[in-house]
Write a protein that holds these residues in place. Structure first.
Motif, short mmCIF file in Angstrom:
data_model
loop_
_atom_site.label_atom_id
_atom_site.label_comp_id
_atom_site.label_asym_id
_atom_site.label_seq_id
_atom_site.Cartn_x
_atom_site.Cartn_y
_atom_site.Cartn_z
N VAL A 78 -50.02 19.89 80.38
CA VAL A 78 -48.72 19.54 79.81
C VAL A 78 -48.20 18.26 80.43
O VAL A 78 -47.71 17.35 79.75
CB VAL A 78 -47.70 20.69 80.01
N GLN A 79 -48.32 18.15 81.75
CA GLN A 79 -47.85 16.94 82.44
C GLN A 79 -48.64 15.71 82.00
O GLN A 79 -48.07 14.63 81.82
CB GLN A 79 -47.97 17.15 83.95
N THR A 80 -49.94 15.87 81.80
CA THR A 80 -50.76 14.76 81.32
C THR A 80 -50.34 14.34 79.92
O THR A 80 -50.22 13.15 79.61
CB THR A 80 -52.25 15.14 81.32
N SER A 81 -50.09 15.33 79.06
CA SER A 81 -49.66 15.04 77.69
C SER A 81 -48.31 14.34 77.68
O SER A 81 -48.08 13.42 76.89
CB SER A 81 -49.57 16.34 76.88
N LEU A 82 -47.42 14.76 78.57
CA LEU A 82 -46.10 14.12 78.66
C LEU A 82 -46.23 12.65 79.06
O LEU A 82 -45.46 11.80 78.59
CB LEU A 82 -45.21 14.86 79.66
N LEU A 83 -47.21 12.35 79.89
CA LEU A 83 -47.45 10.98 80.29
C LEU A 83 -47.87 10.14 79.08
O LEU A 83 -47.35 9.03 78.87
CB LEU A 83 -48.53 10.93 81.37
N TYR A 84 -48.80 10.67 78.29
CA TYR A 84 -49.24 9.96 77.09
C TYR A 84 -48.09 9.76 76.11
O TYR A 84 -47.91 8.67 75.54
CB TYR A 84 -50.37 10.73 76.40
N VAL A 85 -47.30 10.80 75.88
CA VAL A 85 -46.19 10.71 74.93
C VAL A 85 -45.10 9.78 75.48
O VAL A 85 -44.42 9.09 74.72
CB VAL A 85 -45.61 12.10 74.60
N GLY A 86 -44.94 9.76 76.80
CA GLY A 86 -43.98 8.84 77.40
C GLY A 86 -44.36 7.39 77.12
O GLY A 86 -43.51 6.57 76.77
N VAL A 87 -45.64 7.09 77.29
CA VAL A 87 -46.13 5.75 76.96
C VAL A 87 -45.92 5.46 75.48
O VAL A 87 -45.50 4.36 75.09
CB VAL A 87 -47.62 5.62 77.33
N LEU A 88 -46.20 6.46 74.65
CA LEU A 88 -46.02 6.32 73.20
C LEU A 88 -44.57 6.01 72.85
O LEU A 88 -44.29 5.13 72.03
CB LEU A 88 -46.46 7.62 72.52
N ALA A 89 -43.63 6.73 73.46
CA ALA A 89 -42.21 6.55 73.15
C ALA A 89 -41.69 5.20 73.62
O ALA A 89 -41.00 4.49 72.87
CB ALA A 89 -41.40 7.68 73.78
N ILE A 90 -42.03 4.84 74.85
CA ILE A 90 -41.48 3.61 75.44
C ILE A 90 -42.14 2.36 74.85
O ILE A 90 -41.45 1.39 74.48
CB ILE A 90 -41.64 3.63 76.96
N LEU A 91 -43.46 2.38 74.75
CA LEU A 91 -44.18 1.20 74.26
C LEU A 91 -44.38 1.22 72.74
O LEU A 91 -44.08 0.24 72.06
CB LEU A 91 -45.54 1.08 74.95
N GLY A 92 -44.88 2.34 72.22
CA GLY A 92 -45.22 2.41 70.80
C GLY A 92 -44.05 2.57 69.87
O GLY A 92 -44.18 2.35 68.66
N THR A 93 -42.89 2.95 70.40
CA THR A 93 -41.71 3.12 69.55
C THR A 93 -40.61 2.14 69.93
O THR A 93 -40.27 1.23 69.18
CB THR A 93 -41.18 4.57 69.60
N ALA A 94 -40.04 2.30 71.12
CA ALA A 94 -38.90 1.48 71.53
C ALA A 94 -39.27 -0.01 71.65
O ALA A 94 -38.64 -0.87 71.01
CB ALA A 94 -38.33 2.00 72.84
N LEU A 95 -40.28 -0.33 72.47
CA LEU A 95 -40.66 -1.72 72.65
C LEU A 95 -41.18 -2.34 71.36
O LEU A 95 -40.87 -3.50 71.04
CB LEU A 95 -41.72 -1.83 73.74
N ALA A 96 -41.95 -1.57 70.59
CA ALA A 96 -42.49 -2.09 69.34
C ALA A 96 -41.39 -2.47 68.35
O ALA A 96 -41.50 -3.47 67.63
CB ALA A 96 -43.42 -1.05 68.71
N LYS A 97 -40.31 -1.69 68.32
CA LYS A 97 -39.19 -2.02 67.44
C LYS A 97 -38.55 -3.34 67.84
O LYS A 97 -38.19 -4.16 66.99
CB LYS A 97 -38.15 -0.90 67.46
N ILE A 98 -38.40 -3.56 69.14
CA ILE A 98 -37.80 -4.81 69.63
C ILE A 98 -38.70 -6.00 69.28
O ILE A 98 -38.22 -7.04 68.82
CB ILE A 98 -37.57 -4.72 71.14
#
Length: 297
Positions: free
Chosen positions: A213-233
Motif C-alpha cells: 500500500v505504501q509503495t502504491s501511494l508513492l506511485y500515485v503521489g508522483v502521478l498526482a503531483i507530476l502527472g496531474t498538477a504539474l502537467a496542468k501548469i
C-alpha cells in the motif's frame, strides 16, 4: 531559452508526464483499489493546486461555479476512476491509445450539442479514429484472451467525458484562467474524494501499514503531483507560448511514451495492435487538420 525552443521543451515534457501516467496507475493498483487510487490522486492534486492557484479562484463568478463543478466531475473525478478500473483488466499502453480519441469525440460532441461544424476531412478523421479504437480493443482481446477487453470501453467513456468537458470550458467558462478552472474544480472534488477514501477504509492504520500500500501511494503521489498538477501548469504555459493546434499535438506523443513504459513492464503488444493505434492517430490528425468554426446556432 527562446520561446520557440521553450514550447518544444514543454511539449516533450508534457508528453513524458502524461504518457507515464498510465504505468503509474498500473503500479498504484497493486496495493490500492480503483476507487482508492482515484480518490487519493484527486485529493492530493487538490491540495497542490490550492497551494499554487488559490488566488485564481477569485476569477470565478457565482453563476459559473455550477459549470466549474460539472467540469471537475466529468473532466477529472469520473475519468480518474474509469481509467483505474480499466487498467485492472487491460494493459496501460492500450488505455493510453484509447485516450487519444478525445479530439475525435470532442468533435462529435461539439457538432451535435454545442453548434460546431467540421469539414469532410474532419468527419473522415472521426470515422477512422473510431474504427481504430474498435480494432485496438478486438486485437487486444485476441492477444490477451485472459483479459476482459470489455473494460476497453471505459477509457472511451472517460474520453467522451473529457470531450464534453472541453466544450463546457469553451462555452461557459471563458475569461477564467486554466489554473483557476482547475483549482476551483479540485476544491469541489476534494470533499467527495475524501469521503470515498473514508468509506473504503483507506485511513485504517493496519491498511496504511502494508508495504504494498505504501509503495502504491508513492506511485500515485508522483502521478498526482507530476502527472496531474504539474502537467496542468505546463499545458497552460504551452498554450500561452504557442497555439491550440501545436498544444494538442501532444496527443500524438502520449501513446508512444505509454507504449515504451508498457513494453518495459512486460506488456504484450503485437503489430495488429500497433496498426490499430496508428489508425487512431491518423484519425486524430485528420480531425485536427482544419480549425473548427463555431456557429451561432
Amino acid at each position: 531559452m527562446k520561446n520557440q525552443q521553450l514550447k518544444w521543451f514543454y511539449l516533450v515534457s508534457l508528453a513524458l508526464l502524461w504518457g507515464s501516467s498510465f504505468i503509474l496507475i498500473k503500479r498504484g493498483l497493486i496495493g490500492l483499489s480503483p476507487l482508492q487510487l482515484g480518490s487519493f490522486r484527486v485529493a492530493l492534486t487538490a491540495v497542490v493546486l490550492i497551494v499554487i492557484g488559490f488566488k485564481k479562484v477569485g476569477q470565478i463568478k457565482k453563476k459559473q461555479w455550477k459549470w466549474i463543478g460539472i467540469s471537475g466531475f466529468i473532466g477529472s473525478l469520473f475519468p480518474t476512476y474509469l481509467f483505474a478500473y480499466a487498467e485492472t483488466e487491460i494493459d496501460s499502453a492500450v488505455a493510453a491509445i484509447l485516450n487519444s480519441t478525445v479530439p475525435l469525440l470532442a468533435l462529435i460532441v461539439g457538432l451535435f450539442l454545442f453548434g460546431t461544424v467540421f469539414i469532410k476531412k474532419q468527419f473522415i478523421g472521426v470515422v477512422v479514429g473510431l474504427i481504430g479504437s474498435i480494432g485496438l480493443i478486438l486485437a487486444g482481446a485476441s492477444l490477451n484472451p485472459d483479459q476482459n477487453y470489455w473494460f476497453g470501453v471505459l477509457p472511451v467513456i472517460a474520453s467522451l467525458m473529457y470531450a464534453f468537458n472541453a466544450n463546457i470550458i469553451k462555452s461557459f467558462l471563458g475569461g477564467i484562467s486554466a489554473l483557476g478552472i482547475a483549482t476551483g474544480s479540485f476544491i469541489i472534488l476534494f470533499f467527495p474524494s475524501m469521503a470515498v477514501l473514508y468509506f473504503t477504509g483507506f485511513f485504517n492504520e493496519a491498511f496504511l501499514a502494508q508495504e504494498e500500500v505504501q509503495t502504491s501511494l508513492l506511485y500515485v503521489g508522483v502521478l498526482a503531483i507530476l502527472g496531474t498538477a504539474l502537467a496542468k501548469i505546463i499545458f497552460n504555459r504551452l498554450i500561452q507560448l504557442s497555439d491550440p493546434v501545436f498544444s494538442t499535438s501532444v496527443t500524438y506523443l502520449i501513446p508512444v511514451v505509454a507504449l515504451f513504459w508498457g513494453v518495459l513492464d512486460g506488456e504484450e503488444f503485437d503489430l495488429l495492435q500497433l496498426a490499430a493505434g496508428g489508425i487512431i492517430l491518423v484519425g486524430v490528425y485528420l480531425s485536427n487538420k482544419k480549425k473548427r468554426v463555431k456557429t451561432n446556432a
